[in-house]
Scaffold this active site. Structure first.
Site, PDB file in Angstrom:
ATOM      1  N   ASP A 417      35.490  19.576  41.888  1.00  0.00           N
ATOM      2  CA  ASP A 417      34.067  19.767  42.148  1.00  0.00           C
ATOM      3  C   ASP A 417      33.214  20.098  40.937  1.00  0.00           C
ATOM      4  O   ASP A 417      31.992  20.000  41.018  1.00  0.00           O
ATOM      5  CB  ASP A 417      33.871  20.835  43.235  1.00  0.00           C
ATOM      6  CG  ASP A 417      34.123  20.274  44.625  1.00  0.00           C
ATOM      7  OD1 ASP A 417      34.007  19.041  44.803  1.00  0.00           O
ATOM      8  OD2 ASP A 417      34.439  21.060  45.536  1.00  0.00           O
ATOM      9  N   TYR A 498      30.829  20.908  51.792  1.00  0.00           N
ATOM     10  CA  TYR A 498      31.395  22.251  51.817  1.00  0.00           C
ATOM     11  C   TYR A 498      30.503  23.276  51.165  1.00  0.00           C
ATOM     12  O   TYR A 498      29.838  22.996  50.175  1.00  0.00           O
ATOM     13  CB  TYR A 498      32.727  22.256  51.059  1.00  0.00           C
ATOM     14  CG  TYR A 498      33.887  22.365  51.981  1.00  0.00           C
ATOM     15  CD1 TYR A 498      34.455  21.242  52.556  1.00  0.00           C
ATOM     16  CD2 TYR A 498      34.406  23.612  52.310  1.00  0.00           C
ATOM     17  CE1 TYR A 498      35.509  21.352  53.428  1.00  0.00           C
ATOM     18  CE2 TYR A 498      35.465  23.724  53.181  1.00  0.00           C
ATOM     19  CZ  TYR A 498      36.016  22.600  53.731  1.00  0.00           C
ATOM     20  OH  TYR A 498      37.056  22.713  54.596  1.00  0.00           O
ATOM     21  N   ASP A 557      40.403  42.436  28.450  1.00  0.00           N
ATOM     22  CA  ASP A 557      40.526  43.182  27.195  1.00  0.00           C
ATOM     23  C   ASP A 557      40.663  44.649  27.599  1.00  0.00           C
ATOM     24  O   ASP A 557      39.666  45.334  27.802  1.00  0.00           O
ATOM     25  CB  ASP A 557      39.270  43.010  26.323  1.00  0.00           C
ATOM     26  CG  ASP A 557      39.209  41.642  25.648  1.00  0.00           C
ATOM     27  OD1 ASP A 557      40.214  40.897  25.689  1.00  0.00           O
ATOM     28  OD2 ASP A 557      38.158  41.318  25.078  1.00  0.00           O
ATOM     29  N   GLU A 695      53.433  30.185  22.512  1.00  0.00           N
ATOM     30  CA  GLU A 695      52.942  31.285  21.685  1.00  0.00           C
ATOM     31  C   GLU A 695      53.393  32.651  22.220  1.00  0.00           C
ATOM     32  O   GLU A 695      53.556  32.842  23.426  1.00  0.00           O
ATOM     33  CB  GLU A 695      51.409  31.233  21.614  1.00  0.00           C
ATOM     34  CG  GLU A 695      50.938  30.106  20.725  1.00  0.00           C
ATOM     35  CD  GLU A 695      49.430  30.035  20.652  1.00  0.00           C
ATOM     36  OE1 GLU A 695      48.877  30.466  19.639  1.00  0.00           O
ATOM     37  OE2 GLU A 695      48.822  29.549  21.625  1.00  0.00           O
ATOM     38  N   ASP A 701      45.564  38.786  22.166  1.00  0.00           N
ATOM     39  CA  ASP A 701      44.435  38.573  23.085  1.00  0.00           C
ATOM     40  C   ASP A 701      44.868  37.593  24.174  1.00  0.00           C
ATOM     41  O   ASP A 701      45.207  36.447  23.884  1.00  0.00           O
ATOM     42  CB  ASP A 701      43.234  38.032  22.295  1.00  0.00           C
ATOM     43  CG  ASP A 701      41.944  38.124  23.089  1.00  0.00           C
ATOM     44  OD1 ASP A 701      41.994  38.592  24.252  1.00  0.00           O
ATOM     45  OD2 ASP A 701      40.886  37.743  22.565  1.00  0.00           O
TER      46      ASP A 701
HETATM   47 CU   LIG Z   1      38.787  23.042  53.846  1.00  0.00          CU
END
Ligand SMILES: [Cu+2]
Ligand SMILES: *[C@@H]1O[C@H](CO)[C@@H](O)[C@H](O)[C@H]1NC(C)=O
Ligand SMILES: *[C@@H]1O[C@H](CO)[C@@H](O)[C@H](O)[C@H]1NC(C)=O
Ligand SMILES: *[C@@H]1O[C@H](CO)[C@@H](O)[C@H](O)[C@H]1NC(C)=O
Ligand SMILES: *[C@@H]1O[C@H](CO)[C@@H](O)[C@H](O)[C@H]1NC(C)=O
Ligand SMILES: *[C@@H]1O[C@H](CO)[C@@H](O)[C@H](O)[C@H]1NC(C)=O
Ligand SMILES: *[C@@H]1O[C@H](CO)[C@@H](O)[C@H](O)[C@H]1NC(C)=O
Ligand SMILES: *[C@@H]1O[C@H](CO)[C@@H](O)[C@H](O)[C@H]1NC(C)=O
Ligand SMILES: *[C@@H]1O[C@H](CO)[C@@H](O)[C@H](O)[C@H]1NC(C)=O
Ligand SMILES: *[C@@H]1O[C@H](CO)[C@@H](O)[C@H](O)[C@H]1NC(C)=O
Ligand SMILES: *[C@@H]1O[C@H](CO)[C@@H](O)[C@H](O)[C@H]1NC(C)=O
Ligand SMILES: *[C@@H]1O[C@H](CO)[C@@H](O)[C@H](O)[C@H]1NC(C)=O
Length: 811
Positions: A417, A498, A557, A695, A701
């Site tokens: 979407d 929707y 963080d 990694e 981070d």
């Molecule tokens: Cu549905």
């Protein structure tokens, strides 16, 4: 007389800068003034609180005036100003190399501008600005061009900038192809499979095919789809298009048209499908490739026609609109239902502070910035709790609705979407229905066709007191109970059939919830042969099974950027102990571990909810030596995609097959998906798999990519619309050993009642004020006739003083 507690607050604007750091003017003093003002207000209110005296009509019980505040910093995610967007647009038209045509005048073979919006700056630069008093990051526009004046049309992502204050300056501003946020390094270009969708596809292809069988459509359903005003049928099909073996293939189906204003078409499939190979832009090279009806595939129209006119051919019934498909009230009125249901009020006005211009919000110990983008709609930034950042970014990445069925239309449907965009379809909210009547509303804006559209009142902010307390305990001599009041920011995007409702809520216990609900019209299937893919829900209708999977980015963080994901598993064991005399005891214990690298960071919620995931900081321990963190858990059920290695999606939604995925943060990986991933599913601009390259995830981070959704098997209760009460999913982020105790003890909105022998000896309310207002319930406060739709401001030519109202629809 009309009094209002919050009216008394008008006149002082808090500078958040002051609240957060600078000592002058004294922030405490400001809050004291505020609380005095509240006290004064509540005293006035009390005059009317005994309910016996006559009181003037007031609306203060639903006062939504918030404290006005100034954001501590510029909202670097807040969008371009009108002037900036207009100047970038003007600059683009002045560059001959883009060969642009104004959208309103453009045809299928002209280049146009699809998007002009603020490019999010890199995290490193933003943190330097927010935390180290560094310079404000340069502003760039993210522009999407639709190149159609060529045989192989493509979308192109470019950056334009830097944008100087008040717009573009000739000479200093340039453009470059945008590549770094994408995993596919091909000059920021994505092919455009829909360049001919507007005119050529229908007038020169689809209607010609349907004309070849109009005798059959008239016989079966008494109608035709020819692109004429008297059409009673429509034709549309799969999304994304099939993209195998270098070909582009469509499957289209016939649908009954709606007969009134209700949006019922997705409930009216007719069970006839046809296949076309539409590779390339030359319709003379396109190929019709067959009909599918009632379980049989006919390679040619002649074959279908001759079967159709063979005696005994089974002609299936139509799905026809009726009241069953309309959302208006129907059936006998329920007992007392015409009487007004309970409503919530805000006796002391809004208890939060907002910078409406910068979209910075403070509630209790939380604060955050609001961002807004075309592709993904609402996002939250720099979410702080007790002054410290918990999340740098929290927001939707993509929403997938993957269908299945024995027919090619359901089998081929897997909507991504963000292609349509959540921003353009976040319509005005309905006060008192989408959000409480007293909520505060903010506008959102997005760019389309050289204009900026503003969705009025499309974000709502409100506090709500849950129908259950946050805490309670009874003993033989006291009872203690705490109100569960939380704060929510919400938007609703209606993408086609929707309606997705997104709510981010903040709680007194320090937790943050993300919730998605789905309503609106289902996309249904024709019933024939679809028994294994859904329930029969109307005369000739199947509730087509599908998975909704919505991906969210949560860039935590915790006490700094360097974090680790901890896994705590509860496992059954047989253990002996020094005191068990050598005898094994069947019991359970904890297995504690950490997610080490991206080789093992694509995870599932454990069975029996026995696995706790949390983001912790090994360098930040609480006073008992435990790592401080936030726990991540499903709160309403969270799912991943059932389909494995989807034939429709290939590499376009590799994020959908797990529940929780962890990567190291990179400015080159800001989003899990690109809006045009569906245009090239085998080689999409962003292939999420490419984020996982082994990694190290220890104290670095981290970004969590979390899926929410529902396995939706529509049943009769999904007619006419799916209901938010069952189509929902949620995630909870809650403090884990983050503080030394439960922060909700700080709220005065709790009570302790001491009692004994039938008598109460004390009622402790901790200094709560009895906010009071005269409740004279009058729904005029919610002026539903004030609903407006979108405001549009033209950017090229820039015409800021003549906004007009226009709301786009999506089919
Ligand atoms: Cu549905
Ligand atoms: C109710 O409040 C009014 C106004 O303050 C006061 O005059 C009146 O005596 C009160 N009535 C009772 C029953 O307390
Ligand atoms: C809210 O406050 C503003 C000033 O900030 C004022 O102009 C407005 O009348 C107030 N609105 C209501 C409904 O009290
Ligand atoms: C520019 O676009 C037009 C259509 O808008 C097209 O006819 C023309 O060939 C294009 N020019 C170049 C140089 O590509
Ligand atoms: C942001 O980061 C990317 C990747 O490191 C880099 O290519 C780009 O130039 C950066 N943008 C700015 C404005 O510094
Ligand atoms: C920038 O240059 C274009 C022509 O290339 C001109 O139309 C425009 O007015 C200039 N803008 C400014 C701010 O000088
Ligand atoms: C629809 O209109 C066309 C011409 O406008 C006419 O030829 C045709 O018969 C009409 N179809 C139906 C089903 O009424
Ligand atoms: C379709 O619905 C009609 C009633 O509207 C019914 O007569 C017919 O049997 C149905 N067809 C199928 C395949 O269920
Ligand atoms: C929303 O937009 C309308 C129309 O431009 C404006 O009057 C209103 O003040 C805006 N609301 C906010 C909260 O900025
Ligand atoms: C985060 O950890 C890295 C090593 O992985 C270190 O180089 C960096 O300085 C740390 N950053 C902060 C802000 O602590
Ligand atoms: C990850 O980095 C940490 C700290 O730098 C180190 O102790 C650990 O051995 C590394 N893990 C792997 C699997 O390389
Ligand atoms: C409770 O109050 C009643 C009178 O209201 C008194 O008779 C009784 O002694 C009190 N009980 C206790 C335990 O204080």
């Amino acid at each position: 007389m009309k009094f209002s507690s919050s009216l008394l607050l008008v006149g002082f604007v808090l500078h958040a800068n002051d609240v957060l750091s600078a000592p002058n003017p004294d922030p405490k003093a400001a809050w004291v003034r505020q609380s005095r003002a509240r006290k004064a207000a509540s005293k006035i209110g009390k005059r009317w609180s005994n309910g016996t005296s006559a009181h003037p009509p007031v609306t203060s019980c639903s006062e939504n005036n918030y404290t006005q505040i100034l954001a501590p910093k510029v909202n670097v995610w807040g969008g371009l100003t009108d002037v900036e967007a207009a100047s970038v647009t003007q600059w683009l038209f002045a560059q001959p190399e883009f060969n642009l045509t104004v959208s309103d005048e453009a045809g299928e073979w002209d280049n146009t501008i699809l998007l002009v919006e603020l490019m999010h700056p890199n995290k490193t630069d933003v943190l330097n600005y927010l935390d180290n008093a560094g310079p404000i990051p340069d502003r760039y526009a993210h522009v999407v061009l639709d190149h159609r004046a060529c045989e192989e049309p493509y979308y192109e992502d470019i950056l334009v900038g830097p944008i100087e204050p008040y717009g573009i300056k000739n000479g200093t501003t340039g453009w470059e192809s945008l590549q770094y946020p994408y995993t596919r390094k091909t000059a920021g270009r994505v092919r455009n499979l829909d360049a001919d969708a507007d005119d050529t596809l229908y007038s020169r292809w689809i209607y010609k095919i349907s004309a070849t069988i109009s005798d059959i459509t008239l016989d079966l359903w008494g109608g035709t789809a020819l692109g004429l005003d008297n059409d009673t049928l429509s034709i549309w099909g799969i999304d994304p298009l099939w993209q195998d073996d270098g070909r582009v293939v469509r499957w289209d189906a016939f649908w009954s048209n709606t007969v009134d204003n209700f949006d019922t078409q997705t409930l009216l499939p007719l069970g006839l499908y046809f296949r076309s190979d539409v590779t390339g832009r030359d319709p003379s090279q396109w190929k019709f490739e067959g009909w599918y009806y009632n379980g049989l595939f006919y390679e040619t129209t002649e074959a279908f026609r001759s079967a159709y006119y063979t005696p005994g051919f089974a002609k299936l019934g139509a799905n026809v609109e009726g009241d069953w498909a309309r959302t208006d009230q129907i059936g006998p009125v329920l007992p007392l239902d015409t009487a007004s249901p309970p409503a919530s009020i805000t006796p002391s006005g809004a208890r939060f502070a907002v910078d409406a211009e910068s979209k910075w919000i403070q509630w209790m110990d939380f604060s955050f910035f609001v961002g807004y983008q075309r592709d993904t709609g609402l996002s939250l930034w720099d979410i702080r709790y007790k002054g410290e950042r918990v999340l740098y970014e929290l927001g939707l990445q993509e929403a997938l609705a993957h269908y299945a069925g024995q027919d090619p239309l359901q089998s081929g449907t897997a909507y991504l979407d963000s292609y349509y965009g959540f921003g353009p379809y976040a319509f005005e909210l309905v006060k008192g229905y989408d959000c409480p009547a007293y909520a505060t509303y903010l506008n959102t804006s997005f760019y389309v066709s050289e204009t900026t559209h503003t969705h009025l009142n499309s974000l709502c902010l409100f506090e709500y007191t849950a129908d259950y307390p946050l805490q309670r305990h009874s003993t033989s001599n006291y009872v203690s109970v705490t109100k569960n009041t939380y704060f929510t920011i919400r938007s609703v995007s209606t993408v086609g059939n929707y309606d997705y409702m997104f709510s981010y809520s903040f709680y007194m216990d320090g937790s943050i919830n993300v919730e998605v609900r789905a309503s609106g019209y289902i996309q249904s299937a024709y019933y024939a042969n679809n028994e294994e893919y859904g329930y029969k829900i109307h005369d000739n209708l199947s509730g087509s099974m599908h998975d909704h999977v919505l991906n969210f980015k949560a860039d935590f963080d915790i006490q700094g950027i360097n974090n680790t994901v901890a896994v705590v598993n509860q496992v059954p064991v047989s253990a002996t102990y020094p005191w068990s005399k050598g005898k094994a005891r069947n019991t359970m214990k904890l297995e504690k571990s950490y997610i080490e690298t991206e080789e093992s960071s694509r995870l599932f919620w454990g069975p029996n909810s026995a696995t706790q995931y949390s983001v912790i900081n090994k360098d930040a321990v609480n006073k008992y030596g435990e790592y401080r963190g936030y726990r991540i858990s499903p709160s309403l059920g969270a799912i991943h995609l059932t389909v494995e290695d989807s034939s429709n999606l290939a590499n376009a939604a590799r994020w959908a097959n797990h529940d929780i995925q962890v990567t190291k943060q990179h400015d080159t990986e800001p989003r899990a998906a690109h809006a045009y991933n569906n245009q090239d599913v085998h080689n999409p601009p962003i292939n999420f798999d490419a984020f996982f390259n082994g990694e190290n995830l220890t104290q670095t981070d981290l970004v969590l990519w979390l899926n929410l959704g529902m396995h939706h098997i529509p049943h009769t209760g999904d007619l006419p619309n799916t209901v938010f009460s069952t189509a929902h999913a949620g995630l909870s982020f809650s403090p884990l050993n983050y503080l030394d105790g439960d922060p909700s003890r700080q709220t005065v909105n709790q009570v302790r009642i001491d009692y004994g022998g039938g008598n109460v000896s004390a009622v402790e309310t901790f200094g709560q004020e009895q906010g009071s207002c005269a409740v004279e319930y009058s729904p005029v406060e919610v002026d539903l006739w004030g609903y407006k739709g979108d405001v549009v401001v033209r950017k090229f030519p820039f015409d800021p003083n003549n906004p007009y109202y226009e709301t786009d629809a999506i089919v």
